[in-house]
Structures are given as structure tokens and as C-alpha cells.
Design a protein around this motif. Structure first.
Motif, PDB file in Angstrom:
ATOM      1  N   UNK A 189     -93.476  14.939   2.244  1.00 25.04           N
ATOM      2  CA  UNK A 189     -94.961  15.025   2.263  1.00 25.04           C
ATOM      3  C   UNK A 189     -95.732  14.021   1.596  1.00 25.04           C
ATOM      4  N   UNK A 190     -95.414  13.840   0.127  1.00 23.33           N
ATOM      5  CA  UNK A 190     -95.699  12.695  -0.455  1.00 23.33           C
ATOM      6  C   UNK A 190     -95.677  11.429   0.372  1.00 23.33           C
ATOM      7  N   UNK A 191     -94.439  11.079   0.733  1.00 21.39           N
ATOM      8  CA  UNK A 191     -94.054   9.834   1.100  1.00 21.39           C
ATOM      9  C   UNK A 191     -94.950   9.796   2.376  1.00 21.39           C
ATOM     10  N   UNK A 192     -95.203  10.569   3.103  1.00 20.37           N
ATOM     11  CA  UNK A 192     -95.992  10.621   4.462  1.00 20.37           C
ATOM     12  C   UNK A 192     -97.466  10.347   4.133  1.00 20.37           C
ATOM     13  N   UNK A 193     -97.878  10.818   2.772  1.00 18.75           N
ATOM     14  CA  UNK A 193     -99.462  10.462   2.525  1.00 18.75           C
ATOM     15  C   UNK A 193     -99.657   8.898   2.483  1.00 18.75           C
ATOM     16  N   UNK A 194     -98.514   8.103   1.959  1.00 19.89           N
ATOM     17  CA  UNK A 194     -98.673   6.922   1.777  1.00 19.89           C
ATOM     18  C   UNK A 194     -99.402   6.055   3.133  1.00 19.89           C
ATOM     19  N   UNK A 195     -99.259   6.692   4.131  1.00 23.84           N
ATOM     20  CA  UNK A 195     -99.889   5.976   5.246  1.00 23.84           C
ATOM     21  C   UNK A 195    -101.122   5.883   5.355  1.00 23.84           C
ATOM     22  N   UNK A 196    -101.907   6.921   4.452  1.00 28.08           N
ATOM     23  CA  UNK A 196    -103.541   6.728   4.413  1.00 28.08           C
ATOM     24  C   UNK A 196    -103.686   5.592   3.910  1.00 28.08           C
ATOM     25  N   UNK A 197    -103.328   5.091   2.511  1.00 24.57           N
ATOM     26  CA  UNK A 197    -103.988   3.905   1.721  1.00 24.57           C
ATOM     27  C   UNK A 197    -103.494   2.759   2.544  1.00 24.57           C
ATOM     28  N   UNK A 198    -102.315   2.761   3.166  1.00 20.38           N
ATOM     29  CA  UNK A 198    -101.812   1.450   3.785  1.00 20.38           C
ATOM     30  C   UNK A 198    -102.869   1.189   4.988  1.00 20.38           C
ATOM     31  N   UNK A 199    -103.194   2.046   5.914  1.00 20.84           N
ATOM     32  CA  UNK A 199    -104.081   2.193   6.914  1.00 20.84           C
ATOM     33  C   UNK A 199    -105.378   1.639   6.545  1.00 20.84           C
ATOM     34  N   UNK A 200    -105.770   2.475   5.171  1.00 21.81           N
ATOM     35  CA  UNK A 200    -107.036   2.188   4.966  1.00 21.81           C
ATOM     36  C   UNK A 200    -107.618   0.717   4.433  1.00 21.81           C
ATOM     37  N   UNK A 201    -106.602   0.138   3.650  1.00 25.65           N
ATOM     38  CA  UNK A 201    -106.749  -1.362   3.030  1.00 25.65           C
ATOM     39  C   UNK A 201    -106.074  -2.413   3.906  1.00 25.65           C
ATOM     40  N   UNK A 202    -105.246  -1.953   4.614  1.00 21.50           N
ATOM     41  CA  UNK A 202    -104.286  -3.197   5.314  1.00 21.50           C
ATOM     42  C   UNK A 202    -104.544  -3.165   6.786  1.00 21.50           C
ATOM     43  N   UNK A 203    -104.618  -2.152   7.541  1.00 22.56           N
ATOM     44  CA  UNK A 203    -104.940  -2.384   8.915  1.00 22.56           C
ATOM     45  C   UNK A 203    -106.428  -2.538   9.199  1.00 22.56           C
ATOM     46  N   UNK A 204    -106.401  -3.473  10.251  1.00 24.19           N
ATOM     47  CA  UNK A 204    -107.798  -3.770  10.931  1.00 24.19           C
ATOM     48  C   UNK A 204    -107.422  -3.949  12.527  1.00 24.19           C
ATOM     49  N   UNK A 205    -108.539  -3.464  13.087  1.00 22.09           N
ATOM     50  CA  UNK A 205    -108.670  -3.723  14.606  1.00 22.09           C
ATOM     51  C   UNK A 205    -108.932  -5.387  14.782  1.00 22.09           C
ATOM     52  N   UNK A 206    -108.365  -5.900  15.951  1.00 24.51           N
ATOM     53  CA  UNK A 206    -108.626  -7.072  16.256  1.00 24.51           C
ATOM     54  C   UNK A 206    -110.166  -7.004  17.184  1.00 24.51           C
ATOM     55  N   UNK A 207    -110.805  -8.103  17.043  1.00 24.21           N
ATOM     56  CA  UNK A 207    -111.960  -8.005  17.956  1.00 24.21           C
ATOM     57  C   UNK A 207    -112.148  -9.499  18.263  1.00 24.21           C
ATOM     58  N   UNK A 208    -113.400  -9.721  19.021  1.00 25.37           N
ATOM     59  CA  UNK A 208    -113.381 -11.092  19.673  1.00 25.37           C
ATOM     60  C   UNK A 208    -113.989 -12.063  18.545  1.00 25.37           C
ATOM     61  N   UNK A 209    -114.490 -11.655  17.473  1.00 20.91           N
ATOM     62  CA  UNK A 209    -114.537 -12.663  16.225  1.00 20.91           C
ATOM     63  C   UNK A 209    -113.354 -12.905  15.547  1.00 20.91           C
ATOM     64  N   UNK A 210    -112.214 -12.354  15.720  1.00 23.77           N
ATOM     65  CA  UNK A 210    -111.193 -12.531  14.957  1.00 23.77           C
ATOM     66  C   UNK A 210    -109.689 -13.237  15.781  1.00 23.77           C
ATOM     67  N   UNK A 211    -109.935 -12.798  17.033  1.00 22.35           N
ATOM     68  CA  UNK A 211    -108.756 -13.116  17.966  1.00 22.35           C
ATOM     69  C   UNK A 211    -109.320 -13.480  19.300  1.00 22.35           C
ATOM     70  N   UNK A 212    -108.757 -14.350  20.002  1.00 23.05           N
ATOM     71  CA  UNK A 212    -109.027 -14.606  21.615  1.00 23.05           C
ATOM     72  C   UNK A 212    -108.277 -13.887  22.428  1.00 23.05           C
ATOM     73  N   UNK A 213    -107.363 -13.060  21.979  1.00 24.86           N
ATOM     74  CA  UNK A 213    -106.291 -12.281  22.840  1.00 24.86           C
ATOM     75  C   UNK A 213    -107.285 -11.468  23.735  1.00 24.86           C
ATOM     76  N   UNK A 214    -106.836 -11.442  25.068  1.00 22.92           N
ATOM     77  CA  UNK A 214    -107.560 -10.700  26.072  1.00 22.92           C
ATOM     78  C   UNK A 214    -107.428  -9.379  26.237  1.00 22.92           C
ATOM     79  N   UNK A 215    -108.316  -8.389  26.101  1.00 21.39           N
ATOM     80  CA  UNK A 215    -108.073  -7.041  26.499  1.00 21.39           C
ATOM     81  C   UNK A 215    -108.479  -6.635  27.789  1.00 21.39           C
ATOM     82  N   UNK A 216    -107.456  -7.048  28.512  1.00 25.86           N
ATOM     83  CA  UNK A 216    -107.789  -6.964  30.281  1.00 25.86           C
ATOM     84  C   UNK A 216    -106.402  -6.315  30.809  1.00 25.86           C
ATOM     85  N   UNK A 217    -106.509  -6.088  31.969  1.00 28.33           N
ATOM     86  CA  UNK A 217    -105.332  -5.552  32.564  1.00 28.33           C
ATOM     87  C   UNK A 217    -105.385  -4.677  33.561  1.00 28.33           C
ATOM     88  N   UNK A 218    -104.441  -3.814  34.119  1.00 32.48           N
ATOM     89  CA  UNK A 218    -104.419  -2.607  34.520  1.00 32.48           C
ATOM     90  C   UNK A 218    -104.785  -1.227  34.065  1.00 32.48           C
TER      91      UNK A 218
END
Length: 412
Positions: A189-218
Motif C-alpha cells: 500500500x505504501x508503494x502504491x501511494x508513490x503514484x500520487x507525488x509522481x503524478x502531481x509533480x511530473x505528469x502533464x497533459x499536452x495542450x495546443x501550446x505544448x504540442x502540435x499532435x492532433x487530437x482527431x479521429x474516430x
């Protein structure tokens, strides 16, 4: 209405190395998150608790092991739900919501009473609490940052599961040996809780300002009208059957062949190490060859692996078979994460991944039981392994019929 533009070509702002610093940071953070996520902490630690629970409660090994089917069925049900949430709210937010609940649900196993019914309910609650931590959250995030080096980036992210596959069983066995099974659940359980700080400090959603990858499709509904969608579902149903059969039965199969239990318990380490290599290598290959070619190569290795198992392996051939199986199992979700943007676009990445992952779980749940029945009926694993060799070849045919990509990156 689908927003897909046929034969659309997408150009990105990736640098000379095929990505941005932020994108590679997200890929590395995703690897860390997956290493301490439910794909590893529930699945890869499960077997270590069977005998300690049997000694304490006397439920019997078959009854305790049946919870693995409960776990698989629950994952199958929640996977499309996760895909919907990830597409709607983004991977980072869903990870942040889930990580505290998942860690606490594992810790709550410390208080498990001597009730088999409560034990089964716990293996429904745990994957539900980890709803946002199954791979699609991280893989959709990573895929949003890359196009030209999409395969390699997904391989880096997926490598976390490979690392966890090697380390978590060792950690679990050490904790159980030193402190008992209840304390081992606290440690996980302690190991599992490590996902929170990893996500909080390091994960980031892409946006049109940061990438030109197109969110299109089916949309999912439109994707379901296309032939590749059903070929992918069928292929991953079969891949689930192949992988689950090997992972669940490789140790008893080796013991049937006369390999001692101590040595048989070490052979899966070869599978885990090959799985790590496969995550990175498959990603690199996907940036250079088509999904059909890459999966045909791995499935050929799968045929060799199950034929070696069918022949009754010695230690050397068991190691070769485990390594080849690890390469195939390690490739599966690199390939799924890569083919969705290429065949269906990124608009419904989470939903399509979730539905396919559910089918994968169906295949695994059916095959694990079917192989057990075959072993009991024939007194040997040989017929089941020969059947799996045929399944590998059918799966190869499905991938070879996918056809050309519909969303292709422009290469510089």
C-alpha cells in the motif's frame, strides 16, 4: 460525428530526438507510475499470498486462487469505464483521484477477517479503487506528446510494468518472510501511494501550446464500423489467452517436467527481464516497422516458446521459452497503445483501449481455466500448449490483415 480526416498526415513539433523534454518527462513518470500501479501490485504479488492465507485460514488453495478470476472479471468490467473517464477528464486527473484510494485499499487487507466472502469482495474493491491507475491513463498521456517517436515513448512508459514484474514479487516475498502477510499488504500500500507525488509533480497533459499532435479521429461508435477494430479485438482476445496461460501455468508445467520447485520459481525472472527488454525494443521497432510485422515476429517467438513447453522443458529450454514468452507478453500493450492512434486516431484513445483491454481480460480468464481443465483431463500440459501454438498462428493472421495505417506521421 467523427472528426477523422481520411489519410490525414500529422506533423509535430518534436525535436531532433523525436520528442520534447516535457514529453519524455511524462513518459518516464508514466513508467514510475505503472511500476507501482495495480497491474503490478495486484497481479504480480497475488500468488505470494496464497500459501500464507491458507495456513492462517485453511480455505484451501483452489478457493484462494479463485480470487484471481474475481480480479480479472472486475478489471474486464471497469476497463471501459476507465477509458471513458480518461477521455473526458484526462489521465493526470484520473490518476490523482485513484492513487490514495488504491493505496488505502491494499493497506486495508491488513484487517482481513477469516471470511472467504469478505476476501472475494476485497478483490472487487481493490481494482475498483485503482480504477484510474491501470495503464490506459498513463499511455494516453504519453501518446498525447508524441507522433514521430510514439513507439519508443510508449515503450519507455510501459517498461515500468516490466520493472515492477521483476521487483514486486521479490519485495512481496521478502516482506511476507520478514513481517508476515498482513504487514506485506501494508508495505504494498505504501508503494502504491508513490503514484500520487509522481503524478502531481511530473505528469502533464499536452495542450495546443505544448504540442502540435492532433487530437482527431474516430469516435468509438465509428471505429466499431471499421474492420480493423474487430480484428484488433479478436487478436487481443487471443493474446490474453496466450499470456495468461503461460504466466499462470509455467511453474507447474516445469514441475511436471521434473524441474525442482526452487529452480522453477526462478525461471519467471527470465520472463520478467525479457518483458522489460520487449517494452523498449518493441517501441523502437514500431517507429520503424508496421504493427503487423512487429507482432508477427513476436508471435513467431510465442510459437517456439509454447512448443518448447509442450515438449516438456529442461532448465535450459524452459529459460529460452520463458524469455521468448516475455518478449511477446511485453510487446502486447506497446502495440495496442501504438495502433490506436495509427488506425483510429486519438479522439477516443481511452475508450478503444478500455474495450480492447476488457477483451484481453476475457481471453485470459477463459484460457487460464481451460488450460487447467486440459491438464487434469490429459495428465499433461502438452495438448494445451500445442493448441496455444495454433492460437499464435491465428493471431498472426489477424495482425497481418489489419491493412495500412490511416493516420500516418510525416517523417522529416
Amino acid at each position: 460525428m467523427a472528426t477523422h480526416k481520411p489519410a490525414e498526415l500529422t506533423r509535430t513539433t518534436e525535436d531532433a530526438h523525436g520528442g520534447t523534454a516535457a514529453g519524455w518527462r511524462v513518459a518516464a513518470a508514466s513508467a514510475l507510475g505503472l511500476a507501482c500501479g495495480p497491474s503490478v501490485l495486484t497481479v504480480m504479488s497475488f500468488g505470494a499470498f496464497i500459501k500464507p492465507l491458507d495456513r492462517e485460514f485453511g480455505w484451501g488453495v483452489p478457493a484462494i486462487a479463485a480470487a484471481a478470476s474475481v480480479l480479472s472479471i472486475t478489471i474486464m468490467i471497469i476497463s471501459p469505464v476507465q477509458g471513458l473517464l480518461v477521455d473526458r477528464f484526462g489521465g493526470r486527473r484520473v490518476v490523482l483521484w485513484s492513487s490514495p484510494f488504491f493505496g488505502l485499499s491494499l493497506m486495508a487487507m491488513y484487517f482481513l477477517p477469516g471470511s472467504l466472502s469478505v476476501y472475494y469482495v476485497a478483490w472487487i474493491v481493490i481494482p475498483v479503487c485503482g480504477l484510474g491507475l491501470w495503464p490506459v491513463s498513463y499511455l494516453r498521456l504519453t501518446a498525447g506528446w508524441f507522433d514521430r517517436r510514439l513507439g519508443l515513448a510508449l515503450g519507455v512508459a510501459n517498461s515500468g510494468i516490466g520493472v515492477g514484474t521483476v521487483l514486486v514479487p521479490i519485495l512481496t516475498a521478502t516482506l511476507i518472510g520478514a513481517f508476515g502477510w498482513r504487514a506485506a499488504f501494508l508495505g504494498l500500500g505504501v508503494v502504491a501511494l508513490l503514484a500520487f507525488p509522481v503524478a502531481f509533480f511530473l505528469l502533464a497533459e499536452p495542450s495546443p501550446r505544448t504540442t502540435d499532435v492532433q487530437v482527431s479521429g474516430d469516435t468509438l461508435r465509428v471505429a466499431a464500423t471499421r474492420r480493423p477494430f474487430w480484428l484488433v479485438l479478436a487478436a487481443f482476445l487471443l493474446l490474453g489467452a496466450i499470456g495468461s496461460s503461460i504466466i499462470v501455468h509455467q511453474i507447474p508445467l516445469m514441475q511436471d517436467a521434473g524441474i525442482s520447485q526452487n529452480i522453477a520459481n526462478l525461471v519467471p525472472v527470465a520472463l520478467g527481464l525479457a518483458l522489460i527488454v520487449a517494452r523498449i525494443a518493441t517501441g523502437w521497432l514500431l517507429d520503424r516497422f508496421t504493427v503487423s510485422v512487429v507482432m508477427s515476429f513476436h508471435l513467431l517467438g510465442g510459437v517456439v516458446a509454447v512448443l518448447l513447453f509442450a515438449a516438456g522443458p529442461n532448465v535450459a529450454t524452459a529459460l529460452i521459452a520463458a524469455a521468448l514468452a516475455g518478449l511477446l507478453i511485453g510487446a502486447e500493450f506497446d502495440v495496442l497503445s501504438y495502433l490506436i492512434p495509427r488506425y483510429f486516431g486519438r479522439l477516443s484513445f481511452g475508450k478503444i483501449y478500455g474495450v480492447t483491454f476488457a477483451m484481453f481480460q476475457v481471453g485470459g480468464a477463459i484460457a487460464a481455466s481451460a488450460v487447467s481443465i486440459s491438464r487434469d483431463s490429459y495428465g499433461t500440459y502438452t495438448p494445451a500448449m500445442l493448441t496455444l501454438a495454433f492460437v499464435c498462428m491465428v493471431c498472426t493472421g489477424l495482425f497481418m490483415n489489419l491493412g495500412p495505417y490511416r493516420h500516418q506521421v510525416v517523417r522529416p
